[in-house]
Design a protein around this motif. Structure first.
Motif, PDB file in Angstrom:
ATOM      1  N   PRO A   1       0.815  -1.063  -0.008  1.00 45.05           N
ATOM      2  CA  PRO A   1      -0.124  -0.092  -0.028  1.00 45.05           C
ATOM      3  C   PRO A   1       0.969   1.448  -0.180  1.00 45.05           C
ATOM      4  O   PRO A   1       0.393   2.286  -0.537  1.00 45.05           O
ATOM      5  CB  PRO A   1      -1.068  -0.099   1.330  1.00 45.05           C
ATOM      6  N   ARG A   2       2.024   1.164   0.596  1.00 44.50           N
ATOM      7  CA  ARG A   2       2.948   2.290   0.417  1.00 44.50           C
ATOM      8  C   ARG A   2       3.386   2.567  -0.650  1.00 44.50           C
ATOM      9  O   ARG A   2       3.576   3.653  -1.029  1.00 44.50           O
ATOM     10  CB  ARG A   2       4.257   1.960   1.592  1.00 44.50           C
ATOM     11  N   THR A   3       3.800   1.577  -1.545  1.00 44.49           N
ATOM     12  CA  THR A   3       4.384   1.936  -2.900  1.00 44.49           C
ATOM     13  C   THR A   3       3.061   2.513  -3.615  1.00 44.49           C
ATOM     14  O   THR A   3       2.959   3.459  -4.416  1.00 44.49           O
ATOM     15  CB  THR A   3       4.631   0.517  -3.668  1.00 44.49           C
ATOM     16  N   VAL A   4       1.788   1.793  -3.532  1.00 44.11           N
ATOM     17  CA  VAL A   4       0.682   2.637  -4.090  1.00 44.11           C
ATOM     18  C   VAL A   4       0.396   3.863  -3.771  1.00 44.11           C
ATOM     19  O   VAL A   4       0.260   4.815  -4.732  1.00 44.11           O
ATOM     20  CB  VAL A   4      -0.686   1.883  -3.723  1.00 44.11           C
ATOM     21  N   GLU A   5       0.706   4.499  -2.516  1.00 40.06           N
ATOM     22  CA  GLU A   5       0.496   5.755  -2.072  1.00 40.06           C
ATOM     23  C   GLU A   5       1.737   6.601  -2.873  1.00 40.06           C
ATOM     24  O   GLU A   5       1.512   7.696  -3.262  1.00 40.06           O
ATOM     25  CB  GLU A   5       0.898   5.910  -0.680  1.00 40.06           C
ATOM     26  N   TRP A   6       3.016   5.967  -3.154  1.00 36.32           N
ATOM     27  CA  TRP A   6       3.983   6.751  -3.630  1.00 36.32           C
ATOM     28  C   TRP A   6       3.685   7.124  -5.205  1.00 36.32           C
ATOM     29  O   TRP A   6       3.858   8.233  -5.625  1.00 36.32           O
ATOM     30  CB  TRP A   6       5.415   5.865  -3.418  1.00 36.32           C
ATOM     31  N   HIS A   7       3.178   6.162  -5.891  1.00 39.40           N
ATOM     32  CA  HIS A   7       2.746   6.192  -7.198  1.00 39.40           C
ATOM     33  C   HIS A   7       1.722   7.238  -7.395  1.00 39.40           C
ATOM     34  O   HIS A   7       1.599   8.183  -8.341  1.00 39.40           O
ATOM     35  CB  HIS A   7       2.252   4.799  -7.754  1.00 39.40           C
TER      36      HIS A   7
END
Length: 96
Positions: A60-66
Protein backbone atom coordinates in the motif's frame (compact mmCIF):
# COMPACT_ATOMS: atom_id res chain seq x y z
CA UNK A 1 26.50 7.09 -9.56
CA UNK A 2 27.11 3.82 -11.37
CA UNK A 3 23.54 3.24 -12.51
CA UNK A 4 24.42 2.92 -16.20
CA UNK A 5 25.20 -0.77 -15.79
CA UNK A 6 21.90 -1.40 -14.04
CA UNK A 7 20.00 0.56 -16.70
CA UNK A 8 21.62 -1.47 -19.47
CA UNK A 9 20.83 -4.74 -17.68
CA UNK A 10 17.20 -3.68 -17.23
CA UNK A 11 17.01 -2.70 -20.91
CA UNK A 12 18.32 -6.12 -21.97
CA UNK A 13 15.92 -7.96 -19.65
CA UNK A 14 12.96 -5.94 -20.92
CA UNK A 15 14.05 -6.54 -24.48
CA UNK A 16 14.15 -10.30 -23.81
CA UNK A 17 10.48 -10.16 -22.76
CA UNK A 18 9.48 -8.29 -25.91
CA UNK A 19 9.00 -4.96 -24.14
CA UNK A 20 10.68 -1.78 -25.27
CA UNK A 21 12.38 0.87 -23.20
CA UNK A 22 10.83 4.32 -23.48
CA UNK A 23 13.28 7.13 -22.91
CA UNK A 24 11.87 10.00 -20.86
CA UNK A 25 12.29 13.49 -22.25
CA UNK A 26 11.33 16.91 -20.99
CA UNK A 27 8.23 16.71 -23.21
CA UNK A 28 7.10 13.36 -21.74
CA UNK A 29 8.12 13.92 -18.12
CA UNK A 30 4.53 14.84 -17.22
CA UNK A 31 3.04 11.74 -18.86
CA UNK A 32 1.87 8.91 -16.64
CA UNK A 33 3.92 5.73 -16.74
CA UNK A 34 2.02 2.53 -17.41
CA UNK A 35 2.20 1.61 -13.72
CA UNK A 36 0.99 5.06 -12.67
CA UNK A 37 -1.87 4.89 -15.18
CA UNK A 38 -2.91 1.45 -13.95
CA UNK A 39 -2.86 2.54 -10.30
CA UNK A 40 -4.66 5.79 -11.13
CA UNK A 41 -7.41 3.89 -12.96
CA UNK A 42 -7.90 1.51 -10.02
CA UNK A 43 -7.99 4.44 -7.58
CA UNK A 44 -10.50 6.24 -9.79
CA UNK A 45 -12.66 3.10 -9.72
CA UNK A 46 -12.80 3.44 -5.93
CA UNK A 47 -10.28 0.85 -4.77
CA UNK A 48 -8.33 1.62 -1.60
CA UNK A 49 -4.54 1.60 -1.47
CA UNK A 50 -4.47 -1.84 0.24
CA UNK A 51 -6.88 -3.21 -2.40
CA UNK A 52 -4.78 -1.79 -5.24
CA UNK A 53 -1.64 -3.17 -3.62
CA UNK A 54 -3.15 -6.63 -3.29
CA UNK A 55 -4.31 -6.60 -6.91
CA UNK A 56 -0.87 -5.57 -8.19
CA UNK A 57 1.25 -7.45 -5.62
CA UNK A 58 2.82 -4.26 -4.27
CA UNK A 59 2.61 -2.64 -0.86
CA UNK A 60 0.00 0.00 0.00
CA UNK A 61 2.93 2.34 0.65
CA UNK A 62 4.14 1.84 -2.93
CA UNK A 63 0.62 2.56 -4.17
CA UNK A 64 0.65 5.78 -2.13
CA UNK A 65 4.01 6.76 -3.65
CA UNK A 66 2.71 6.23 -7.20
CA UNK A 67 -0.50 8.13 -6.46
CA UNK A 68 1.46 11.11 -5.13
CA UNK A 69 3.31 11.21 -8.45
CA UNK A 70 0.03 10.87 -10.38
CA UNK A 71 -1.63 13.64 -8.37
CA UNK A 72 1.35 15.90 -8.99
CA UNK A 73 1.45 15.21 -12.73
CA UNK A 74 -2.30 15.74 -13.14
CA UNK A 75 -2.47 18.73 -10.78
CA UNK A 76 -5.09 17.21 -8.49
CA UNK A 77 -5.29 16.75 -4.72
CA UNK A 78 -8.19 14.32 -4.20
CA UNK A 79 -9.42 11.04 -5.67
CA UNK A 80 -12.62 12.78 -6.75
CA UNK A 81 -10.53 15.22 -8.80
CA UNK A 82 -8.53 12.26 -10.08
CA UNK A 83 -11.69 10.63 -11.47
CA UNK A 84 -12.62 13.87 -13.23
CA UNK A 85 -9.19 14.65 -14.68
CA UNK A 86 -7.93 11.18 -15.57
CA UNK A 87 -7.29 11.13 -19.32
CA UNK A 88 -9.88 9.13 -21.26
CA UNK A 89 -7.13 6.90 -22.65
CA UNK A 90 -6.23 5.81 -19.11
CA UNK A 91 -9.85 5.31 -18.03
CA UNK A 92 -10.47 2.86 -20.88
CA UNK A 93 -7.34 0.72 -20.50
CA UNK A 94 -8.11 -2.94 -20.07
CA UNK A 95 -7.12 -4.44 -16.75
CA UNK A 96 -4.27 -6.98 -17.04
Amino acid sequence: MGVDGFAERARKELSATGETVHHRTVETSGDLTSQEAHIARLAAEGLTNPEIGAALFISPRTVEWHLRKVFSKLGVTTRRQLRQSLPASVRTLQQN
